[in-house]
Design a protein around this motif. Sequence first.
Motif, mmCIF file in Angstrom:
data_model
loop_
_atom_site.group_PDB
_atom_site.id
_atom_site.type_symbol
_atom_site.label_atom_id
_atom_site.label_comp_id
_atom_site.label_asym_id
_atom_site.label_seq_id
_atom_site.Cartn_x
_atom_site.Cartn_y
_atom_site.Cartn_z
ATOM 1 N N ARG A 1 2.254 -72.787 -15.255
ATOM 2 C CA ARG A 1 2.144 -73.962 -14.378
ATOM 3 C C ARG A 1 3.272 -74.950 -14.638
ATOM 4 O O ARG A 1 3.865 -75.502 -13.698
ATOM 5 N N GLU B 1 -3.179 -80.868 -15.973
ATOM 6 C CA GLU B 1 -3.263 -79.417 -15.821
ATOM 7 C C GLU B 1 -4.387 -78.901 -16.723
ATOM 8 O O GLU B 1 -4.840 -79.602 -17.630
ATOM 9 N N TYR C 1 4.122 -76.329 -5.608
ATOM 10 C CA TYR C 1 4.566 -77.392 -6.510
ATOM 11 C C TYR C 1 5.572 -78.314 -5.821
ATOM 12 O O TYR C 1 5.473 -79.547 -5.921
ATOM 13 N N ASP D 1 -4.926 -73.104 -20.893
ATOM 14 C CA ASP D 1 -3.687 -72.378 -21.176
ATOM 15 C C ASP D 1 -3.356 -72.362 -22.664
ATOM 16 O O ASP D 1 -2.476 -71.616 -23.096
ATOM 17 N N LEU E 1 -2.006 -72.718 -8.433
ATOM 18 C CA LEU E 1 -1.180 -71.705 -9.104
ATOM 19 C C LEU E 1 -1.079 -70.465 -8.212
ATOM 20 O O LEU E 1 -1.824 -69.495 -8.356
ATOM 21 N N PHE F 1 -7.667 -77.045 -10.056
ATOM 22 C CA PHE F 1 -6.402 -76.460 -10.518
ATOM 23 C C PHE F 1 -6.034 -75.261 -9.651
ATOM 24 O O PHE F 1 -5.535 -74.247 -10.141
ATOM 25 N N SER G 1 3.257 -72.998 -20.496
ATOM 26 C CA SER G 1 2.439 -72.342 -19.484
ATOM 27 C C SER G 1 3.234 -72.080 -18.211
ATOM 28 O O SER G 1 4.245 -72.723 -17.923
#
Length: 362
Positions: free
Chosen positions: A15, A59, A355, A63, A343, A340, A13
Amino acid sequence: MPTPLTLLATACSKRVRLMQAARMQLRLPPAQVLEWRDWLAQPALLEEALRQPCLFKIEPPGDDPAAHFLLLQAGCRLQDRPPVAAPAHGELLAMDAWFAGFTAAMASLTAQLAELPQARVFNAPGEISLMTDKLACQRHLAAHGVPIPDLLGPVESYGHLQSLLRQHDLDRVYLKPRYGSSASGVVAYRRNKTGCQQATTSANLSRVDGQTRLFNVKHMTRYETQYDIAALVDALAAQELYAEAWLNKPRCGDSHYDLRVVTLAGQPAHRVARIGQHMMTNLHLDNRRGDAAGLLSEADLAALEATSAQAARAFPASHVTGYDLVVRLGQAHVLEANAFGDLLPGLLWQGADTYAAQLTHV
């Protein structure tokens, strides 16, 4: 020695790629990835992955279509309902059953983590579940004094929607799937005194062999007949739907915008305006980013920061969260909390992306 990081995620993914890039930038070892589908099939893999002191981040399972389907199947069993076929790409199907499976998975994670005190968890599974139940989350925020749009509550059908509109003397509302994400299935509904009505949404109606199916697409569709709008609302209500009062968004030229704020350790950090000509301004719907500071007055900026920090206090066991807000005339309202919500590729705060920043503030 740097603290290792384990992700419950989908290895391929975006992420995970962004997290691994951030760790490389900070000269940290790569994160270990435990695939959602593997953990769902073999829960004992978590103890193996977290046997040493480490950070642990959950996460989203969406995904991976296989993980999504496993949760959907589990939810059907928990609700004692017939199993459903795997959703087609983008299909909005049995979201309430999926959430039942997801909640059970989060409860299992909570129980497992209680036996693994060596793992420091980014966002607690229970708070992730709460933020994923959009109606319960808004009620939770309101109970903590966070300003939100007025809630009309659950919508059981198109006919029930009309009753709610009469009861509250409203002609414009937002309809939101209780367990949706990324504006999937959200409907901006309007009607006028002559009886004309329209529903604008990214949910595309498909009728095959007398069956109504919904598909989330990357463009807005406007429905204007009662036949289509009733079919749309009834199909969403069957998966649990709620209504909230329409909140006007501030304008930017010929467009309007809301804002996404990421909080780290309870404090507002990254923020971005989401600008578009449609009612839904989510960035994945081909809307554009804008500089929040350039659009907000001093009073608006103060309201943005105070309200996002207040919302973050309602989730004390969550290290990194996202909030969507409407800010105008010195007041801020939270449209949604997102467990979440980090992103946002390339968005910097104090020189770090979301991140890298969450790793340095943990």
